[in-house]
Scaffold this active site. Structure first.
Site, PDB file in Angstrom:
ATOM      1  N   ARG A   1       0.850  -1.210   0.000  1.00  0.00           N
ATOM      2  CA  ARG A   1       0.000   0.000   0.000  1.00  0.00           C
ATOM      3  C   ARG A   1       0.876   1.247   0.000  1.00  0.00           C
ATOM      4  NH1 ARG A   1      -4.582   0.835  -1.765  1.00  0.00           N
ATOM      5  NH2 ARG A   1      -5.323  -1.018  -0.665  1.00  0.00           N
TER       6      ARG A   1
ATOM      7  N   HIS B   1       0.829   3.746 -10.483  1.00  0.00           N
ATOM      8  CA  HIS B   1      -0.144   4.225  -9.489  1.00  0.00           C
ATOM      9  C   HIS B   1       0.587   5.018  -8.382  1.00  0.00           C
ATOM     10  CE1 HIS B   1      -3.533   4.019  -6.716  1.00  0.00           C
ATOM     11  NE2 HIS B   1      -4.240   3.270  -7.543  1.00  0.00           N
TER      12      HIS B   1
ATOM     13  N   ASP C   1     -11.714  10.462  -7.217  1.00  0.00           N
ATOM     14  CA  ASP C   1     -11.248   9.299  -7.974  1.00  0.00           C
ATOM     15  C   ASP C   1     -11.636   9.477  -9.449  1.00  0.00           C
ATOM     16  OD1 ASP C   1     -10.405   6.815  -8.818  1.00  0.00           O
ATOM     17  OD2 ASP C   1     -11.585   5.671  -7.380  1.00  0.00           O
TER      18      ASP C   1
ATOM     19  N   ARG D   1       1.586  -6.255  -9.984  1.00  0.00           N
ATOM     20  CA  ARG D   1       1.992  -5.710  -8.688  1.00  0.00           C
ATOM     21  C   ARG D   1       2.087  -6.776  -7.602  1.00  0.00           C
ATOM     22  NH1 ARG D   1      -3.138  -2.455  -6.020  1.00  0.00           N
ATOM     23  NH2 ARG D   1      -4.734  -4.022  -6.414  1.00  0.00           N
TER      24      ARG D   1
ATOM     25  N   GLU E   1      -1.537   9.446 -11.257  1.00  0.00           N
ATOM     26  CA  GLU E   1      -1.064   8.245 -11.934  1.00  0.00           C
ATOM     27  C   GLU E   1      -0.961   8.459 -13.445  1.00  0.00           C
ATOM     28  OE1 GLU E   1      -3.842   5.156 -10.784  1.00  0.00           O
ATOM     29  OE2 GLU E   1      -4.313   6.253  -8.954  1.00  0.00           O
TER      30      GLU E   1
HETATM   31  O1  TA6 Z   1      -6.467   4.516  -9.118  1.00  0.00           O
HETATM   32  C1  TA6 Z   1      -7.536   4.722  -8.272  1.00  0.00           C
HETATM   33  C2  TA6 Z   1      -8.055   3.411  -7.777  1.00  0.00           C
HETATM   34  O2  TA6 Z   1      -8.429   2.591  -8.847  1.00  0.00           O
HETATM   35  C3  TA6 Z   1      -9.202   3.682  -6.807  1.00  0.00           C
HETATM   36  O3  TA6 Z   1     -10.460   3.416  -7.355  1.00  0.00           O
HETATM   37  C4  TA6 Z   1      -8.851   2.914  -5.553  1.00  0.00           C
HETATM   38  O4  TA6 Z   1      -9.532   1.773  -5.380  1.00  0.00           O
HETATM   39  C5  TA6 Z   1      -7.341   2.735  -5.689  1.00  0.00           C
HETATM   40  O5  TA6 Z   1      -7.043   2.706  -7.049  1.00  0.00           O
HETATM   41  C6  TA6 Z   1      -6.624   1.651  -4.894  1.00  0.00           C
HETATM   42  O6  TA6 Z   1      -6.861   0.372  -5.339  1.00  0.00           O
HETATM   43  P1  TA6 Z   1      -6.295  -0.856  -4.539  1.00  0.00           P
HETATM   44  O7  TA6 Z   1      -6.656  -2.072  -5.327  1.00  0.00           O
HETATM   45  O8  TA6 Z   1      -4.793  -0.671  -4.455  1.00  0.00           O
HETATM   46  O9  TA6 Z   1      -6.916  -0.814  -3.166  1.00  0.00           O
END
Ligand code: TA6
Length: 289
Positions: free
Chosen positions: A58, A159, A204, A81, A263
């Protein structure tokens, strides 16, 4: 330099003589640290991040491939990932573009198990470069190595979780007049009217076909991140804010204040590669100019 990171997972540290550094885990080819010459951390990683496969880390810079979010039948954000990448000990030579840089090449190829969930042979080379001036570059080269002649299609994102002094101090510049898909409204399409985006609630959005250069300003820190991207037309801006952050197990309750994701992505027009074809993406992050 290769060393053991959290939970014994291997990571590579790149350093420049002036003091900047980058850390990247083989797990996910995941950048978890980028420091400037003063040793200040520029990338956010959650205090609650779980460095334990198959959970993605994370924070940092997850590589999202071959599927952004839930836009297809794979697990959300694909599998790159949460795979173990390998180091290429014999990488192709550097282009003269970034002199005196240090870099590492990481490779991902599908296993037989991967081919069951995504039946396409590929080679993904991610070059992580730290320039002499402390810029972080991520260059991706994805090749269709399928011998039996099938094309494949993917969506992609770096990301990036930027570390910020406080989300209330942040502006994202470069999206004026662009269309975006709002993830909080079933990806309905809207047009952005403001030049400087500020965030004061859950946010988002997928901005489509942005300029190649975007800015992220942190007024309190008097810091300016310059985001340059090539082959990555779109840009996602994300902050979960308070309520959603509480639903994410590996994210601290107050941490949404200290991060924002901007991103570099290819989502609006998925990329298709025929056998033997190659796609290149490039992201350069800088705090200098
Ligand atoms: O890039 C934004 C996003 O797709 C959000 O919708 C949010 O869920 C985030 O990524 C994180 O995703 P994750 O799967 O890492 O919890």
């Amino acid at each position: 330099e290769i060393t053991k990171g959290i939970n014994g997972l291997e990571k590579i540290i790149l350093r420049q003589t002036h003091g900047s550094s980058v850390e990247v885990y083989l797990y996910g080819a995941h950048v978890t640290s980028w420091k400037n010459d003063q040793g200040e951390e520029l990338i956010f990683v959650s205090r609650k991040a779980i460095f334990s496969p198959p959970k993605p880390i994370r924070g940092g810079i997850p590589v999202i491939f071959p599927q952004f979010s839930n836009l297809g039948s794979l697990q959300s954000h694909g599998f790159a990932r949460n795979r173990l990448w390998t180091i290429d000990d014999n990488p192709p030579p550097v282009t003269s573009e970034v002199p005196n840089a240090v870099f590492v090449d990481l490779l991902l190829k599908p296993t037989e198990e991967d081919l069951k969930i995504w039946p396409h042979r590929f080679e993904f080379r991610l070059r992580v470069t730290l320039s002499r001036g402390g810029d972080l570059l991520l260059t991706s080269c994805i090749r269709n190595t399928d011998a039996d002649g099938k094309p494949f299609t993917f969506t992609f994102a770096h990301h990036t979780y930027f570390s910020v002094s406080n989300i209330s101090e942040v502006e994202v510049i470069g999206m004026k007049n662009l269309d975006y898909l709002d993830n909080l409204k079933n990806r309905t399409r809207f047009t952005e009217h403001t030049d400087a985006i500020t965030i004061d609630s859950e946010f988002d959005r997928i901005y489509l076909s942005t300029p190649k250069k975007l800015l992220l300003l942190d007024h309190e820190k008097r810091r300016r991140f310059v985001i340059r991207k090539d082959g990555l037309p779109d840009a996602v801006v994300w902050n979960p804010w308070e309520a959603r952050a509480k639903t994410i197990v590996d994210f601290g309750e107050e941490e949404y204040k200290y991060m924002v994701c901007v991103e570099a992505a290819a989502i609006g027009k998925p990329v298709t590669l025929k056998p033997g074809e190659e796609w290149n993406g490039r992201l350069q992050l800088s705090t200098r100019h």
